[in-house]
Design an enzyme around this catalytic site. Structure first.
Site, PDB file in Angstrom:
ATOM      1  N   LYS A  26      14.317   2.364  -4.765  1.00 25.88           N
ATOM      2  CA  LYS A  26      14.057   3.674  -4.157  1.00 25.88           C
ATOM      3  C   LYS A  26      14.944   3.903  -2.929  1.00 25.88           C
ATOM      4  O   LYS A  26      15.545   4.968  -2.774  1.00 25.88           O
ATOM      5  CB  LYS A  26      12.585   3.775  -3.741  1.00 25.88           C
ATOM      6  CG  LYS A  26      12.287   4.974  -2.866  1.00 25.88           C
ATOM      7  CD  LYS A  26      10.878   4.994  -2.340  1.00 25.88           C
ATOM      8  CE  LYS A  26      10.629   4.171  -1.118  1.00 25.88           C
ATOM      9  NZ  LYS A  26      10.834   4.828   0.186  1.00 25.88           N
ATOM     10  N   ASN A  27      15.022   2.903  -2.058  1.00 23.54           N
ATOM     11  CA  ASN A  27      15.732   3.115  -0.797  1.00 23.54           C
ATOM     12  C   ASN A  27      17.248   3.133  -0.957  1.00 23.54           C
ATOM     13  O   ASN A  27      17.967   3.408   0.006  1.00 23.54           O
ATOM     14  CB  ASN A  27      15.306   2.075   0.245  1.00 23.54           C
ATOM     15  CG  ASN A  27      13.922   2.396   0.803  1.00 23.54           C
ATOM     16  OD1 ASN A  27      13.376   3.465   0.540  1.00 23.54           O
ATOM     17  ND2 ASN A  27      13.353   1.472   1.555  1.00 23.54           N
ATOM     18  N   CYS A 121       6.306   7.360   5.924  1.00 25.07           N
ATOM     19  CA  CYS A 121       5.130   6.586   6.325  1.00 25.07           C
ATOM     20  C   CYS A 121       5.011   6.534   7.843  1.00 25.07           C
ATOM     21  O   CYS A 121       6.011   6.564   8.557  1.00 25.07           O
ATOM     22  CB  CYS A 121       5.226   5.170   5.762  1.00 25.07           C
ATOM     23  SG  CYS A 121       5.076   5.134   3.973  1.00 25.07           S
ATOM     24  N   ARG A 126       9.133   7.133  15.019  1.00 26.79           N
ATOM     25  CA  ARG A 126      10.354   6.767  14.287  1.00 26.79           C
ATOM     26  C   ARG A 126      11.491   7.650  14.812  1.00 26.79           C
ATOM     27  O   ARG A 126      11.851   8.650  14.205  1.00 26.79           O
ATOM     28  CB  ARG A 126      10.138   6.926  12.777  1.00 26.79           C
ATOM     29  CG  ARG A 126       9.135   5.913  12.239  1.00 26.79           C
ATOM     30  CD  ARG A 126       8.885   6.039  10.751  1.00 26.79           C
ATOM     31  NE  ARG A 126       9.919   5.455   9.927  1.00 26.79           N
ATOM     32  CZ  ARG A 126       9.832   5.336   8.614  1.00 26.79           C
ATOM     33  NH1 ARG A 126       8.751   5.758   7.975  1.00 26.79           N
ATOM     34  NH2 ARG A 126      10.813   4.817   7.913  1.00 26.79           N
ATOM     35  N   ASP A 311       9.180  -4.248   4.761  1.00 20.66           N
ATOM     36  CA  ASP A 311       8.512  -3.582   3.634  1.00 20.66           C
ATOM     37  C   ASP A 311       7.743  -4.563   2.736  1.00 20.66           C
ATOM     38  O   ASP A 311       7.116  -4.143   1.766  1.00 20.66           O
ATOM     39  CB  ASP A 311       9.535  -2.790   2.802  1.00 20.66           C
ATOM     40  CG  ASP A 311       9.910  -1.470   3.481  1.00 20.66           C
ATOM     41  OD1 ASP A 311       9.328  -1.154   4.534  1.00 20.66           O
ATOM     42  OD2 ASP A 311      10.793  -0.765   2.953  1.00 20.66           O
ATOM     43  N   ARG A 403       4.822   7.017  -4.294  1.00 20.04           N
ATOM     44  CA  ARG A 403       6.087   7.364  -3.638  1.00 20.04           C
ATOM     45  C   ARG A 403       7.149   6.324  -3.916  1.00 20.04           C
ATOM     46  O   ARG A 403       8.337   6.620  -3.863  1.00 20.04           O
ATOM     47  CB  ARG A 403       5.880   7.422  -2.120  1.00 20.04           C
ATOM     48  CG  ARG A 403       4.999   8.549  -1.685  1.00 20.04           C
ATOM     49  CD  ARG A 403       4.795   8.503  -0.222  1.00 20.04           C
ATOM     50  NE  ARG A 403       6.115   8.589   0.391  1.00 20.04           N
ATOM     51  CZ  ARG A 403       6.329   8.849   1.657  1.00 20.04           C
ATOM     52  NH1 ARG A 403       5.314   9.041   2.453  1.00 20.04           N
ATOM     53  NH2 ARG A 403       7.537   8.921   2.125  1.00 20.04           N
TER      54      ARG A 403
HETATM   55  C1  UD1 Z   1      14.236   2.390   6.165  1.00 16.62           C
HETATM   56  C2  UD1 Z   1      13.397   2.391   4.908  1.00 16.62           C
HETATM   57  C3  UD1 Z   1      12.044   1.754   5.152  1.00 16.62           C
HETATM   58  C4  UD1 Z   1      12.207   0.379   5.780  1.00 16.62           C
HETATM   59  C5  UD1 Z   1      13.139   0.429   6.976  1.00 16.62           C
HETATM   60  C6  UD1 Z   1      13.459  -0.948   7.554  1.00 16.62           C
HETATM   61  C7  UD1 Z   1      14.130   4.337   3.680  1.00 16.62           C
HETATM   62  C8  UD1 Z   1      13.838   5.712   3.235  1.00 16.62           C
HETATM   63  N1  UD1 Z   1      13.219   3.767   4.465  1.00 16.62           N
HETATM   64  O1  UD1 Z   1      13.571   3.218   7.126  1.00 16.62           O
HETATM   65  O2  UD1 Z   1      11.377   1.636   3.904  1.00 16.62           O
HETATM   66  O3  UD1 Z   1      10.945  -0.088   6.197  1.00 16.62           O
HETATM   67  O4  UD1 Z   1      14.380   1.053   6.627  1.00 16.62           O
HETATM   68  O5  UD1 Z   1      14.022  -1.758   6.563  1.00 16.62           O
HETATM   69  O6  UD1 Z   1      15.120   3.736   3.327  1.00 16.62           O
HETATM   70  N2  UD1 Z   1      15.091   3.173  15.266  1.00 16.62           N
HETATM   71  C9  UD1 Z   1      15.394   3.667  16.515  1.00 16.62           C
HETATM   72  N3  UD1 Z   1      16.277   4.697  16.622  1.00 16.62           N
HETATM   73  C10 UD1 Z   1      16.878   5.258  15.532  1.00 16.62           C
HETATM   74  C11 UD1 Z   1      16.556   4.749  14.252  1.00 16.62           C
HETATM   75  C12 UD1 Z   1      15.665   3.701  14.144  1.00 16.62           C
HETATM   76  O7  UD1 Z   1      14.878   3.181  17.529  1.00 16.62           O
HETATM   77  O8  UD1 Z   1      17.678   6.193  15.693  1.00 16.62           O
HETATM   78  C13 UD1 Z   1      14.134   2.034  15.130  1.00 16.62           C
HETATM   79  C14 UD1 Z   1      12.889   2.403  14.312  1.00 16.62           C
HETATM   80  O9  UD1 Z   1      11.910   3.005  15.109  1.00 16.62           O
HETATM   81  C15 UD1 Z   1      12.474   1.033  13.812  1.00 16.62           C
HETATM   82  C16 UD1 Z   1      13.807   0.324  13.584  1.00 16.62           C
HETATM   83  O10 UD1 Z   1      14.758   1.035  14.346  1.00 16.62           O
HETATM   84  O11 UD1 Z   1      11.753   0.365  14.798  1.00 16.62           O
HETATM   85  C17 UD1 Z   1      14.279   0.289  12.143  1.00 16.62           C
HETATM   86  O12 UD1 Z   1      14.322   1.598  11.621  1.00 16.62           O
HETATM   87  P1  UD1 Z   1      15.328   1.985  10.450  1.00 16.62           P
HETATM   88  O13 UD1 Z   1      16.062   0.774  10.002  1.00 16.62           O
HETATM   89  O14 UD1 Z   1      16.109   3.168  10.883  1.00 16.62           O
HETATM   90  O15 UD1 Z   1      14.324   2.405   9.304  1.00 16.62           O
HETATM   91  P2  UD1 Z   1      14.342   3.714   8.417  1.00 16.62           P
HETATM   92  O16 UD1 Z   1      15.751   4.037   8.046  1.00 16.62           O
HETATM   93  O17 UD1 Z   1      13.504   4.738   9.043  1.00 16.62           O
END
Ligand code: UD1
Length: 433
Positions: A26-27, A121, A126, A311, A403
């Site tokens: 999915k991701n 989620c 985030r 995850d 999802r």
């Molecule tokens: C993606 C995945 C999710 C998975 C996660 C970590 C998708 C759709 N979702 O989520 O299933 O759990 O990767 O493997 O692919 N952060 C910041 N600033 C930013 C962006 C992120 O502080 O601009 C922090 C977030 O709050 C979190 C960490 O970085 O604590 C990791 O987030 P990120 O790797 O960006 O996860 P997602 O892309 O949201």
């Protein structure tokens, strides 16, 4: 009202035997679907998982002028020639996290993007500050306007740049890749996320004519190209789905072959299962999981890839609840991913949470209960607990699980689980509301 409401009903305690096949990731599917916007052409994407986040992403593209044709259950042809930038419907983008990729893809194609706040989620806040940092380094200006993220190309135009992320964010890495592939000059991303889906996205874009190297390491280089073209691409297998079925086999006992995987992606999960006394045998593209002796406690810290995947956190908490001794799960990626704990407690798990660490005392003899999925992987944890528990477990809010899991009920039935998807009568839903 509520005609679509369903619950998963499990009569637990049966060991699992047989083969279970893993769907596409999915991701990886989500960024690749949104990346097709950059091609202004036809792309055929194969091995798509049949999950609602993918359906929603395709609906978003369709509603913005792309032609979306399912060629079969797992193959889609997307033609983004007539895609209209800036027209994303809030009611769809607000339902999933992956819709943030519209920002990078539209910026890359049109030099501008306007996208409502994405959903996904709830693991605490985030933020997207790292996405913003990357876009702004390329020469864009990002503001919040009328409840939307608005990015426009700054006065100097977009130009390749060196970007250093403060945190190895998956979403920010993907978004900057999307924005940079057609930006003139050379872009480098330092402290990039290394997850397999970053590699899959880069492979897809390179097949479309992009020049990306270093994906899968923390230093990614992108040489901007003038245009991209369509391609045929097959999505990699879903390591989180695979890990979930490995955990299910370990929880319920028996012997299960998880097929269609890349064993390298499973290394951290495999290592943890071995530590817990589960037997795991690796083959070329499958893994056999069996358990004949009691589970042993273990400590887990989730971290960015190649660390233990966040995850897989809730699913392993369910498993550790049944292990003898005291285990801990420390969440190293999201600030609050523990909402599933209260539900597992209803099934007799002994878990307490302090800050980012859950302490789990076992072995608990799990018992079936009515519970609710609070998010996607939290829902999967309840399925795992339900398979191992004595008695009947009824899981509502199944839409969270749908999802990200393609036919979870059918697949688990195929290896001997007593699990079914049952309609909740309207009257009951209305009363509960
Ligand atoms: C993606 C995945 C999710 C998975 C996660 C970590 C998708 C759709 N979702 O989520 O299933 O759990 O990767 O493997 O692919 N952060 C910041 N600033 C930013 C962006 C992120 O502080 O601009 C922090 C977030 O709050 C979190 C960490 O970085 O604590 C990791 O987030 P990120 O790797 O960006 O996860 P997602 O892309 O949201």
């Amino acid at each position: 009202m509520g005609t679509e409401m369903k619950k998963i009903v499990i009569n637990g305690g049966l060991p699992l035997y047989g083969d279970i096949s893993v769907s596409g990731m999915k991701n990886a599917a989500l960024p690749i679907i949104f990346a097709s916007i950059l091609t202004k052409d036809k792309c055929v994407i194969e091995n798509l998982p049949e999950v609602s986040d993918v359906t929603l992403s395709l609906e978003i593209l369709h509603s913005m002028g792309a032609t979306v044709k399912m060629l079969n259950r797992n193959t889609v042809e997307v033609d983004t020639t007539h895609f209209v930038g800036g027209s994303s419907p809030y009611e769809l983008v607000s339902k999933l996290r992956g819709s943030t990729y519209l920002l990078g893809a539209e910026l890359g194609r049109f030099g501008e993007a306007r996208v409502g706040f994405s959903g996904g989620c709830d693991f605490g806040t985030r933020p997207i500050d790292q996405h913003k940092k990357g876009f702004e380094a390329l020469g864009a200006v990002m503001t919040i306007e009328n409840g939307c993220n608005h990015i426009v190309t700054g006065p100097g135009g977009l130009c390749g740049a060196s970007i250093y992320f403060d945190i190895a964010s998956v979403g920010a890495t993907i978004n900057v890749i999307l924005a940079a592939v057609m930006t003139p000059g050379r872009t480098t991303i330092d402290n990039a996320a290394r997850e397999p889906h970053i590699v899959d996205l880069a492979n897809f874009l390179n097949m479309c004519g992009a020049r990306i190297s270093g994906a899968g390491t923390s230093f990614i280089k992108i040489q901007g190209v003038e245009r991209l073209h369509g391609c045929n691409y097959t999505i990699i297998p879903d390591m989180i789905e695979a890990g979930t079925y490995m955990a299910a086999a370990a929880a319920a006992g028996g012997r299960v072959t998880v097929r269609g995987i890349i064993p390298k992606h499973m290394e951290t999960v495999t290592a943890k299962l071995l530590e817990m006394g589960v037997e795991v045998d690796e083959c070329d593209d499958s893994i056999v999981v069996s358990r004949t002796s009691p589970l042993q406690h273990a400590n887990i810290k989730t971290y960015f890839y190649p660390g233990f995947p966040t995850d897989m956190h809730p699913q392993f908490s369910a498993l550790l609840a049944m292990a003898s001794g005291t285990s801990t799960v420390t969440e190293g990626v999201f600030e609050n991913r523990f909402r599933y704990v209260d539900e597992l407690k209803k099934m007799n798990a002994d878990i307490s949470v302090d800050g980012r660490t859950a302490t789990i005392v076992g072995p608990a003899h799990l018992t079936g209960a009515p519970v609710k999925a609070v998010d996607l992987r939290g829902g999967a944890a309840l399925v795992i607990a339900g398979l191992a528990a004595k008695g009947k477990t009824e899981i509502c809010n199944v839409e969270y699980i749908e999802r990200g899991y393609d036919n979870i009920v059918g697949k688990l039935r195929g290896i001997g689980a007593d699990i079914s998807l049952v309609d909740i009568p309207d009257a009951v839903v209305e009363k509960a509301n």
